[in-house]
Scaffold this motif. Sequence first.
Motif, PDB file in Angstrom:
ATOM      1  N   UNK B 174       7.187   6.533  -7.006  1.00 18.17           N
ATOM      2  CA  UNK B 174       6.907   5.104  -6.947  1.00 18.17           C
ATOM      3  C   UNK B 174       7.087   4.564  -5.537  1.00 18.17           C
ATOM      4  N   UNK B 175       8.037   5.140  -4.802  1.00 16.96           N
ATOM      5  CA  UNK B 175       8.223   4.701  -3.422  1.00 16.96           C
ATOM      6  C   UNK B 175       7.093   5.243  -2.544  1.00 16.96           C
ATOM      7  N   UNK B 177       4.170   5.581  -3.529  1.00 17.38           N
ATOM      8  CA  UNK B 177       3.041   4.701  -3.828  1.00 17.38           C
ATOM      9  C   UNK B 177       3.131   3.398  -3.040  1.00 17.38           C
ATOM     10  N   UNK B 178       4.359   2.921  -2.825  1.00 15.03           N
ATOM     11  CA  UNK B 178       4.526   1.745  -1.973  1.00 15.03           C
ATOM     12  C   UNK B 178       3.981   2.062  -0.581  1.00 15.03           C
ATOM     13  N   UNK B 179       4.306   3.241  -0.084  1.00 17.39           N
ATOM     14  CA  UNK B 179       3.772   3.663   1.213  1.00 17.39           C
ATOM     15  C   UNK B 179       2.257   3.674   1.211  1.00 17.39           C
ATOM     16  N   UNK B 180       1.676   4.177   0.112  1.00 15.75           N
ATOM     17  CA  UNK B 180       0.211   4.212   0.023  1.00 15.75           C
ATOM     18  C   UNK B 180      -0.360   2.805  -0.006  1.00 15.75           C
ATOM     19  N   UNK B 181       0.303   1.924  -0.779  1.00 19.77           N
ATOM     20  CA  UNK B 181      -0.190   0.552  -0.895  1.00 19.77           C
ATOM     21  C   UNK B 181      -0.203  -0.128   0.472  1.00 19.77           C
ATOM     22  N   UNK B 182       0.752   0.260   1.338  1.00 17.18           N
ATOM     23  CA  UNK B 182       0.778  -0.328   2.681  1.00 17.18           C
ATOM     24  C   UNK B 182       0.018   0.528   3.683  1.00 17.18           C
ATOM     25  N   UNK B 183      -0.780   1.478   3.162  1.00 22.97           N
ATOM     26  CA  UNK B 183      -1.693   2.271   3.977  1.00 22.97           C
ATOM     27  C   UNK B 183      -0.997   3.000   5.111  1.00 22.97           C
ATOM     28  N   UNK B 184       0.121   3.653   4.807  1.00 25.37           N
ATOM     29  CA  UNK B 184       0.784   4.462   5.827  1.00 25.37           C
ATOM     30  C   UNK B 184      -0.044   5.732   6.075  1.00 25.37           C
ATOM     31  N   UNK B 192       8.664   7.250   7.449  1.00 21.03           N
ATOM     32  CA  UNK B 192       9.202   6.006   6.886  1.00 21.03           C
ATOM     33  C   UNK B 192       9.611   6.136   5.422  1.00 21.03           C
ATOM     34  N   UNK B 193       9.063   7.112   4.702  1.00 22.20           N
ATOM     35  CA  UNK B 193       9.410   7.260   3.288  1.00 22.20           C
ATOM     36  C   UNK B 193      10.092   8.602   3.020  1.00 22.20           C
ATOM     37  N   UNK B 197      14.191   9.360   2.387  1.00 20.55           N
ATOM     38  CA  UNK B 197      14.445   9.636   0.975  1.00 20.55           C
ATOM     39  C   UNK B 197      15.128  10.989   0.799  1.00 20.55           C
TER      40      UNK B 197
END
Lengths: 263, 280
Positions: B174-175, B177-184, B192-193, B197
Amino acid sequence: MLVLDRVSKTYPNGVHALGGVSVEVDLGEIVAVIGGSGCGKSTLLRAVSGLDPASEGTVLLDGERITAPHEKIGIIFQEPRLLPWLKVAGNVGFGLGDRPRQERAVRVATALERVGLADKATMWPRELSGGQAQRVAIARALVPRPQLLLLDEPFSALDAFTRTDLQDHLLNLWADAKPTLILVTHDVDEAIVLADRVMVMCPRPGRIFDAIAVDLPRPRDRQSAAFDFVKRRVLAALDRSLSRAVQPADGEGKASAGAALWW
Amino acid sequence: MSLVTMTIAAEERGAVPAERAASRKWARLARPVLGLVLPVMLAVAWEFVVRMGWASGRLAPPPSVIFQEFVDLARSGDLQRNTLVTLGRVAAGFGCGVAVATIVGAAAGYSPLIRRLLDPSLQALRAIPSIAWVPLFVLWLGIFEASKITLIAVGVFFPVYLGVMGAIQSVDRKLVEVGRAFRLSDVQMVRRILLPAVLPAYVIALRSGLGLGWMFVAAAELLGASEGLGYLLLDGQELGKPAEIVAAIVAFAVVGKATDWLIALAAAPFLRWEDVVRQE
């Protein structure tokens, strides 16, 4: 403007989750998507977000085809999904990695102010309550100033009081820049309080069963007769969407929507 | 709900009663001291027994004799020299083992293909007691440094490999996916992830790897060395000097603990976010 044209989704395991959804959403409109579980509402949202692109059909945002996450689109998940190794301010500024430090600091501070958590900037996510954490997630999604904000049952994990509090809060934040909002929810009240239009979906495969316009002035009184009237319409549509999905052999397709939602 | 928690939090941060803060400080100081009570009591008791002549203390020297041995070894420079040699071996073996384990573990954690290819073989090798490699390493690499360092590296490899692989596999999707949502980008995603982690589990893996490194350096040196703390153990046994053995053991413990502490200390600034959990 957001245009969905016959958006379908079939997962690799053969599940046909979404069967051709076509919809147009105006800039600044708030659309709630509601329906029983398994009706594809989250799948639809993920297709629009580009996280899980549609297998057929197109999603167009201002004429641009969305097949991957886009800078104009912000997402808020059911869980806050804050990064535990970043403080609150770091989480809010997560989407501003490419901006100068000064600008980032100002925008993060403004956003935290806006969600009422200015004093929590240096706290760790672990130290926040569920409602506070979700507010940080909202701030994080809004800071890059998305044109389209997608919310996937954002308040469903919160207690009732915090939920209504955050619904009002979300409306205030929305009023700042008026992005388009698409909100997936299973809470009929939430849908009617927030949305200009409530779309009821039905399952197997997921498609739009009915769309009900909510022409009530904001802020909306959850106790008013007009509210109740719209609520009855939505509940009736939900009921029909579910009984149609249920096999006729059932005989009594008229289960109440409240119970049916758990099926 | 949130209002209530907010006020409570504000009160706690605003004005902690001085009395409570003081008692908390004492509690923090007293906790490690509590752990010392038993060993100190035993040491004092043994010293007392030997002083009273109830036991000769020839095979189990009392603390004062061990301390004297320590001082003698330090004066002659033997202690420092042998400690440094052992430390050097651990450092070299640990460095090699960690480097290889990190790369292989990361690859196996990241790519299911590589995992399916490598993991069964590595798990099979892991089942071999590492000491069993010694004769082979000696044949291949000679009796000097190379075989010792290789043995240590093998010992360090497995816990670090398993730790890294497991940590990468268990990164919260899920984290990601947050990275993906912010287009890393891929690099940003790692930096950053994934790295933050994985870090807590990595530090734990490093520490258990280091523990094994110290275990294997002792084994390697016992099996044949002309210097090092393990050599002191052997020397003490052959010359019948139990105080020297115990002094070497104590030196092992102190240096081993110190290196472990160094890793923990170096990682602490990056893991402060975890502390909150522990305090709760």
